[in-house]
Enzyme design. Structure first.
Site, mmCIF file in Angstrom:
data_model
loop_
_atom_site.group_PDB
_atom_site.id
_atom_site.type_symbol
_atom_site.label_atom_id
_atom_site.label_comp_id
_atom_site.label_asym_id
_atom_site.label_seq_id
_atom_site.Cartn_x
_atom_site.Cartn_y
_atom_site.Cartn_z
ATOM 1 C CB CYS A 150 42.002 51.009 35.747
ATOM 2 S SG CYS A 150 41.300 52.362 34.814
ATOM 3 C CG HIS A 205 40.783 45.425 36.138
ATOM 4 N ND1 HIS A 205 40.236 44.188 35.900
ATOM 5 C CD2 HIS A 205 39.737 46.276 36.199
ATOM 6 C CE1 HIS A 205 38.919 44.296 35.805
ATOM 7 N NE2 HIS A 205 38.593 45.551 35.989
ATOM 8 C CB CYS A 239 35.314 50.314 34.546
ATOM 9 S SG CYS A 239 35.492 48.514 34.428
#
Lengths: 209, 104, 273
Positions: free
Chosen positions: C182, C186, C234
């Site tokens: 992730c 991010h 995602c």
């Protein structure tokens, strides 16, 4: 031995240890181990994406520990050395393919998702993170701009080899890079790698215009 | 059976009633193809009418260029707070739906 | 009598024009501004309301083998209390002795109140045009009842702390053929993929911006998409296997991201491109 015991104790009373241990500490390792175990029971294989994708190699495992911070120097050197050993030069010794095909590969974002099949063309998706040709304004900024890549660095064999190595396995140069290891992980074929390197290195490529 | 519309209507100090309508509809253009390559048949709202106290205050003919789940906003004069406004749509399959709202 | 009428078609056309303008060589900052204008133009008349209305109906209507409604479902603030509940999820539930997020809790209530099997209650987590999801509708309604509430995900219980800690590790877990986590996309400020701005979910401001704007009606898909859908998709793009719906990893990651958003006003369901 002592460390293992602490890790086990933390796993048992995980909540007490969670978030308190510094990165690399035994309690931190215990939380990470529990997280991996949780993921393995929470994810399901789908299509081409099997559960073995959650089995981390050394590079993935070590880089996960340092979140977004750079790993300590000796760890970084170890990762870079191990990954450099995985870089295979092109079989015919020629680094440059066709930049026009390279541009297509740089544009394409498909491949290896569970929504793809083994027949889905695999791209490099370079534009998702990098600026390359000025003509493409829809580019990402996670990685640096590569516009004028060779115009700035030179077109010679050393830079060709560097570009090849960087696309093949970015961790060989920058430990824990965010960039996929397109060659070492078998994402792009040898010919595709050459085509992408040509996009970066060919004097006629829009990247160098 | 189509889902109900969401209708909000309010009258301002100048006596102008603003009506906002959300409709639940696929609004299929007839241009798209499915995974097998076959054309997905056109399916869209063709006529919309709004009435207040038995009078038509809006009449519209729509086509496939209107977006899925359409939003319509219009204004008219002559209504009081507490009055009802009705909205009806009819699609090219003959399906229809009428809903009403009380003017706030 | 009729003064003016605007048609949804006019809005759709305006959207198309924004996209076209964006394509002709403007610099990136103004392109992002144009996309933001497009989002704002769509705020009025958000089709997410259609899902909210359907969800409210599903909540109140007796259903399942037990022919009961979900109105006695306890989302953390007491049986039947929906107002503000989502802003305090995920949280620890003593009756099941574990942390649950909204989806997990809704599935739990559909088992205990409707009388469904767990498999039935989680059978259709995300909808498509020809196959709607009750979960999407229920989530749309429950989250809409937290609009304006301040995010306040609790962390007093040991299991809440544990979920947060696990979620953080999952966030940084690198794997799959592309080595993504992730954090790849991010964990930095002011980055974007192609033209899509990426929130930095490791910082409060970024987590607040992202978490408080889901669920959203996605204009490009014509569907309401939940935060769980966002996580699920995602991981698809991360080249991971599929994240199990209402799974422990999903709850932990949600706990991590939701708590990072604490202090912000909850704004969803919103509308996105």
């Amino acid at each position: 031995m002592h460390k293992t015991l602490i890790a086990a104790a933390c796993a048992a009373v995980l909540a007490g240890c969670a978030g308190t241990g510094p990165s690399g500490s035994a309690s931190d390792a215990a939380v990470r181990a529990k997280a991996v175990e949780t993921m393995k029971t929470s994810f399901k294989e789908r299509g081409i994406a099997k559960l073995d994708r959650l089995d981390q190699d050394e590079t993935q495992s070590v880089c996960s520990q340092y979140s977004t911070a750079a790993p300590p120097k000796e760890v970084a050197e170890r990762i870079e050395k191990a990954n450099m050993a995985l870089v295979k030069p092109p079989s015919d010794g020629k680094y440059l393919g066709d930049w026009k095909r390279g541009e297509q590969i740089a544009q394409r974002g498909t491949g290896f998702q569970y929504s793809d099949t083994r027949e889905t063309p695999v791209g490099g998706n370079c534009y998702a993170c990098h600026e390359l040709s000025k003509a493409e304004i829809s580019y990402g900024t996670i990685g640096p701009s590569l516009h004028n890549f060779a115009k700035i660095r030179g077109y010679g064999p050393d830079i060709q080899k560097y570009a090849w190595g960087k696309v093949y396995n970015a961790h060989a140069y920058t430990a824990c890079s965010f960039m996929p290891r397109f060659g070492a992980q078998g994402i792009l074929s040898e010919q595709q790698l050459k085509d992408v390197v040509a996009l970066l290195m060919d004097p006629e490529s829009p990247v160098n215009k | 059976m189509a889902d109900p519309m969401r209708i909000r209507a309010a009258v301002d100090a100048g006596g102008v009633t603003e009506v906002k309508v959300l409709m639940s509809h696929e609004m299929e253009t007839g241009q798209r193809r499915d995974a097998a390559g076959a054309l997905v048949p056109a399916w869209f709202i063709q006529n919309v009418t709004a009435t207040h106290a038995g009078k038509t205050v809006l009449s519209a003919q729509w086509g496939p260029a209107i977006a899925k789940n359409p939003f319509l906003s219009f204004r008219f004069k002559g209504a009081q707070k507490g009055d009802k406004v009705q909205v009806t749509w009819v699609d090219n399959r003959g399906d229809k739906r009428t809903d009403e709202a009380t003017i706030a | 009598m009729r003064i003016r009428a605007w048609y949804a078609g006019a809005i759709a056309l305006a959207a198309g024009m924004v996209a076209a303008t964006a394509a002709v060589g403007q610099d990136a900052a103004s392109t992002a501004q144009e996309i933001e204008k497009y989002r704002q133009a769509l705020q009025d008349g958000n089709p997410a309301e259609l899902w909210e209305a359907r969800g409210e109906g599903l909540w109140k209507k007796p259903a399942g083998p037990k022919n009961a409604s979900l109105e006695k479902c306890d989302l953390g603030l007491g049986p039947g209390v929906v107002k503000g509940a989502y802003a305090q999820l995920p949280r620890y539930f003593a009756d099941v002795d574990r942390v649950m997020d909204l989806e997990t809790r809704l599935a739990h209530c559909r088992v205990t109140l409707h009388g469904l099997t767990p498999a039935q209650a989680t059978a259709r987590p995300f909808g498509s045009p020809d196959n709607r999801s009750d979960n999407d509708a229920l989530v749309a309604w429950v989250t809409s009842e937290s609009k304006g509430a301040t995010m306040n995900v609790p962390s007093a219980h040991a299991k809440e702390k544990e979920a947060f800690a696990l979620g953080e590790k999952i966030f940084y877990f690198r794997g799959g053929p592309y080595d993504f986590s992730c954090a790849t996309c991010h964990a930095a400020d002011n980055t974007r993929i192609r033209l899509q701005d990426l929130p930095n979910l490791t910082k409060q401001a970024g987590a607040q911006l992202a978490y408080t704007t889901w669920p959203a009606y996605r204009v490009s898909q014509g569907e309401l998409r939940t935060f769980q859908w966002r996580l699920n998709d995602c991981f698809r793009q991360q080249r991971f296997p599929e994240l199990g719906f209402a799974s422990d990893a999903s709850i932990a990651l949600t706990a991590f991201l939701a708590r990072n958003a604490n202090g912000a006003e909850f704004k969803a369901p919103t509308i996105k491109r």
